[in-house]
Design a protein around this motif. Sequence first.
Motif, PDB file in Angstrom:
ATOM      1  N   VAL A   1       0.819  -0.989  -0.039  1.00 23.52           N
ATOM      2  CA  VAL A   1      -0.084  -0.164  -0.175  1.00 23.52           C
ATOM      3  C   VAL A   1       0.808   1.208   0.065  1.00 23.52           C
ATOM      4  O   VAL A   1       1.493   1.517   1.025  1.00 23.52           O
ATOM      5  CB  VAL A   1      -0.990   0.103   1.081  1.00 23.52           C
ATOM      6  CG1 VAL A   1      -1.823   1.091   1.130  1.00 23.52           C
ATOM      7  CG2 VAL A   1      -1.689  -1.357   1.441  1.00 23.52           C
ATOM      8  N   TYR A   2       0.986   1.831  -1.062  1.00 23.27           N
ATOM      9  CA  TYR A   2       1.748   3.142  -1.305  1.00 23.27           C
ATOM     10  C   TYR A   2       1.013   4.110  -1.258  1.00 23.27           C
ATOM     11  O   TYR A   2      -0.583   4.672  -2.044  1.00 23.27           O
ATOM     12  CB  TYR A   2       2.900   3.099  -2.146  1.00 23.27           C
ATOM     13  CG  TYR A   2       2.352   3.531  -3.652  1.00 23.27           C
ATOM     14  CD1 TYR A   2       2.998   4.783  -3.919  1.00 23.27           C
ATOM     15  CD2 TYR A   2       1.659   2.645  -4.533  1.00 23.27           C
ATOM     16  CE1 TYR A   2       2.557   5.283  -5.298  1.00 23.27           C
ATOM     17  CE2 TYR A   2       1.628   3.058  -5.870  1.00 23.27           C
ATOM     18  CZ  TYR A   2       1.798   4.298  -6.189  1.00 23.27           C
ATOM     19  OH  TYR A   2       1.464   4.728  -7.620  1.00 23.27           O
ATOM     20  N   PHE A   3       1.361   5.347  -0.540  1.00 16.28           N
ATOM     21  CA  PHE A   3       0.633   6.833  -0.474  1.00 16.28           C
ATOM     22  C   PHE A   3       1.515   8.015  -1.247  1.00 16.28           C
ATOM     23  O   PHE A   3       2.781   7.952  -1.117  1.00 16.28           O
ATOM     24  CB  PHE A   3       0.428   7.282   0.829  1.00 16.28           C
ATOM     25  CG  PHE A   3      -0.122   6.083   1.788  1.00 16.28           C
ATOM     26  CD1 PHE A   3      -1.444   6.308   1.921  1.00 16.28           C
ATOM     27  CD2 PHE A   3       0.124   5.195   2.365  1.00 16.28           C
ATOM     28  CE1 PHE A   3      -2.556   5.413   2.605  1.00 16.28           C
ATOM     29  CE2 PHE A   3      -0.286   4.143   3.134  1.00 16.28           C
ATOM     30  CZ  PHE A   3      -1.905   4.320   3.161  1.00 16.28           C
ATOM     31  N   TYR A   4       0.860   8.736  -1.902  1.00 16.28           N
ATOM     32  CA  TYR A   4       1.252   9.630  -2.785  1.00 16.28           C
ATOM     33  C   TYR A   4       0.431  10.869  -2.799  1.00 16.28           C
ATOM     34  O   TYR A   4      -0.653  10.863  -2.383  1.00 16.28           O
ATOM     35  CB  TYR A   4       1.789   9.136  -4.391  1.00 16.28           C
ATOM     36  CG  TYR A   4       0.372   8.727  -4.753  1.00 16.28           C
ATOM     37  CD1 TYR A   4      -0.226   9.621  -6.004  1.00 16.28           C
ATOM     38  CD2 TYR A   4      -0.227   7.338  -4.967  1.00 16.28           C
ATOM     39  CE1 TYR A   4      -1.203   9.192  -6.571  1.00 16.28           C
ATOM     40  CE2 TYR A   4      -1.191   7.258  -5.660  1.00 16.28           C
ATOM     41  CZ  TYR A   4      -1.894   8.205  -6.469  1.00 16.28           C
ATOM     42  OH  TYR A   4      -2.993   7.687  -7.160  1.00 16.28           O
ATOM     43  N   PRO A   5       1.332  11.823  -2.881  1.00 16.92           N
ATOM     44  CA  PRO A   5       0.386  13.240  -2.641  1.00 16.92           C
ATOM     45  C   PRO A   5      -0.750  13.651  -3.950  1.00 16.92           C
ATOM     46  O   PRO A   5      -1.529  14.042  -3.486  1.00 16.92           O
ATOM     47  CB  PRO A   5       1.470  14.354  -2.721  1.00 16.92           C
ATOM     48  CG  PRO A   5       2.938  13.710  -2.246  1.00 16.92           C
ATOM     49  CD  PRO A   5       2.461  12.331  -2.856  1.00 16.92           C
ATOM     50  N   ALA A   6      -0.333  13.452  -5.028  1.00 16.05           N
ATOM     51  CA  ALA A   6      -1.211  13.758  -6.179  1.00 16.05           C
ATOM     52  C   ALA A   6      -1.139  13.185  -7.539  1.00 16.05           C
ATOM     53  O   ALA A   6      -0.055  13.200  -7.969  1.00 16.05           O
ATOM     54  CB  ALA A   6      -1.335  15.385  -6.099  1.00 16.05           C
TER      55      ALA A   6
ATOM     56  N   TYR B   1       9.034  23.408  -0.412  1.00 15.80           N
ATOM     57  CA  TYR B   1       9.886  24.478  -0.402  1.00 15.80           C
ATOM     58  C   TYR B   1      10.141  25.385   0.839  1.00 15.80           C
ATOM     59  O   TYR B   1      10.172  26.723   0.475  1.00 15.80           O
ATOM     60  CB  TYR B   1       9.185  25.432  -1.725  1.00 15.80           C
ATOM     61  CG  TYR B   1       8.637  24.546  -2.775  1.00 15.80           C
ATOM     62  CD1 TYR B   1       9.496  24.255  -3.666  1.00 15.80           C
ATOM     63  CD2 TYR B   1       7.426  24.027  -2.953  1.00 15.80           C
ATOM     64  CE1 TYR B   1       9.097  23.363  -4.619  1.00 15.80           C
ATOM     65  CE2 TYR B   1       6.820  23.264  -3.891  1.00 15.80           C
ATOM     66  CZ  TYR B   1       7.893  23.039  -4.710  1.00 15.80           C
ATOM     67  OH  TYR B   1       7.367  22.272  -6.037  1.00 15.80           O
ATOM     68  N   GLY B   2      10.628  24.835   1.785  1.00 22.79           N
ATOM     69  CA  GLY B   2      11.146  25.695   2.774  1.00 22.79           C
ATOM     70  C   GLY B   2      10.051  26.194   3.905  1.00 22.79           C
ATOM     71  O   GLY B   2      10.246  26.510   4.971  1.00 22.79           O
ATOM     72  N   LYS B   3       8.854  25.627   3.414  1.00 27.27           N
ATOM     73  CA  LYS B   3       7.820  25.949   4.361  1.00 27.27           C
ATOM     74  C   LYS B   3       7.367  24.540   5.053  1.00 27.27           C
ATOM     75  O   LYS B   3       7.276  23.544   4.404  1.00 27.27           O
ATOM     76  CB  LYS B   3       6.595  26.499   3.776  1.00 27.27           C
ATOM     77  CG  LYS B   3       6.904  28.212   3.269  1.00 27.27           C
ATOM     78  CD  LYS B   3       5.597  28.547   2.724  1.00 27.27           C
ATOM     79  CE  LYS B   3       6.163  30.194   2.223  1.00 27.27           C
ATOM     80  NZ  LYS B   3       4.665  30.647   1.916  1.00 27.27           N
ATOM     81  N   THR B   4       6.591  24.633   6.307  1.00 28.13           N
ATOM     82  CA  THR B   4       6.184  23.600   7.003  1.00 28.13           C
ATOM     83  C   THR B   4       4.667  23.531   6.590  1.00 28.13           C
ATOM     84  O   THR B   4       3.945  24.480   6.774  1.00 28.13           O
ATOM     85  CB  THR B   4       6.424  23.571   8.400  1.00 28.13           C
ATOM     86  OG1 THR B   4       7.833  23.519   8.498  1.00 28.13           O
ATOM     87  CG2 THR B   4       5.532  22.352   8.984  1.00 28.13           C
ATOM     88  N   VAL B   5       4.339  22.509   5.859  1.00 24.94           N
ATOM     89  CA  VAL B   5       2.832  22.389   5.489  1.00 24.94           C
ATOM     90  C   VAL B   5       2.350  20.993   5.858  1.00 24.94           C
ATOM     91  O   VAL B   5       2.929  19.877   6.133  1.00 24.94           O
ATOM     92  CB  VAL B   5       2.475  22.687   3.903  1.00 24.94           C
ATOM     93  CG1 VAL B   5       3.146  23.896   3.433  1.00 24.94           C
ATOM     94  CG2 VAL B   5       3.467  21.259   3.282  1.00 24.94           C
ATOM     95  N   GLU B   6       1.258  20.949   5.963  1.00 26.76           N
ATOM     96  CA  GLU B   6       0.287  19.390   6.272  1.00 26.76           C
ATOM     97  C   GLU B   6       0.049  18.998   4.831  1.00 26.76           C
ATOM     98  O   GLU B   6      -0.303  19.462   3.835  1.00 26.76           O
ATOM     99  CB  GLU B   6      -1.104  19.624   6.870  1.00 26.76           C
ATOM    100  CG  GLU B   6      -0.660  19.884   8.359  1.00 26.76           C
ATOM    101  CD  GLU B   6      -1.642  18.960   9.209  1.00 26.76           C
ATOM    102  OE1 GLU B   6      -2.852  18.617   8.831  1.00 26.76           O
ATOM    103  OE2 GLU B   6      -1.647  18.785  10.420  1.00 26.76           O
ATOM    104  N   GLY B   7       0.223  17.763   4.688  1.00 25.67           N
ATOM    105  CA  GLY B   7      -0.043  17.134   3.473  1.00 25.67           C
ATOM    106  C   GLY B   7       0.194  15.617   3.484  1.00 25.67           C
ATOM    107  O   GLY B   7       0.675  14.845   4.567  1.00 25.67           O
ATOM    108  N   SER B   8       0.080  15.036   2.376  1.00 30.38           N
ATOM    109  CA  SER B   8       0.580  13.539   2.326  1.00 30.38           C
ATOM    110  C   SER B   8       1.901  13.266   2.375  1.00 30.38           C
ATOM    111  O   SER B   8       2.767  13.997   1.769  1.00 30.38           O
ATOM    112  CB  SER B   8      -0.044  13.115   0.692  1.00 30.38           C
ATOM    113  OG  SER B   8      -1.414  13.010   0.759  1.00 30.38           O
ATOM    114  N   LEU B   9       2.339  12.213   3.208  1.00 27.22           N
ATOM    115  CA  LEU B   9       3.636  11.902   3.124  1.00 27.22           C
ATOM    116  C   LEU B   9       3.946  10.741   2.401  1.00 27.22           C
ATOM    117  O   LEU B   9       3.081   9.656   2.588  1.00 27.22           O
ATOM    118  CB  LEU B   9       4.020  11.451   4.728  1.00 27.22           C
ATOM    119  CG  LEU B   9       3.716  12.540   5.654  1.00 27.22           C
ATOM    120  CD1 LEU B   9       3.815  11.976   7.193  1.00 27.22           C
ATOM    121  CD2 LEU B   9       4.271  13.965   5.515  1.00 27.22           C
TER     122      LEU B   9
END
Length: 155
Positions: free
Chosen positions: A35-40, A112-120
């Motif tokens: 099971v692999y997870f990817y952002p988009a 890009y140098g910012k901390t964001v929430e998202g898919s790991l």
Amino acid sequence: MTTRLEAGALAPDFTAPTDTGTFTLSDHRGRNVIVYFYPAAMTPGCTTQACDFRDSLAALQAAGYEVVGVSKDSPEKLAKFREKEGLNFTLVSDPDLEVQNLYGAWGEKSMYGKTVEGSLRSTVVVDPDGKVALAQYNVKATGHVAKLRRDLGLD
């Protein structure tokens, strides 16, 4: 932050829509499931990773592994991704992030140098008994499938 899974833990069961119907993990007991997870879908890194799984699928299946990709994309977008890239494995839609949260594949990351929430970008291998055989987090898109194959002793 969600909790990451570790080898030996029971893999959380889930049922989610795909671009062709639904997928339930427990329906695949008795088989190894990657099971692999990817952002988009249709982004450069995710396309590279998906095409690597596509190109390695026959060898993975010969070794007893199924592949399932999970993202927050809609089933319609997943269908376009499958068609455009000739993908030959299940693509799961997780727009409410339920599966990603269960698997520790959603959280803070640097972009890009910012901390964001998202898919790991993560991969969890579920063994035939429904337990986690291997869990890898924050993997690289390029070269991940080759590394995974080595980690599974398939090369």
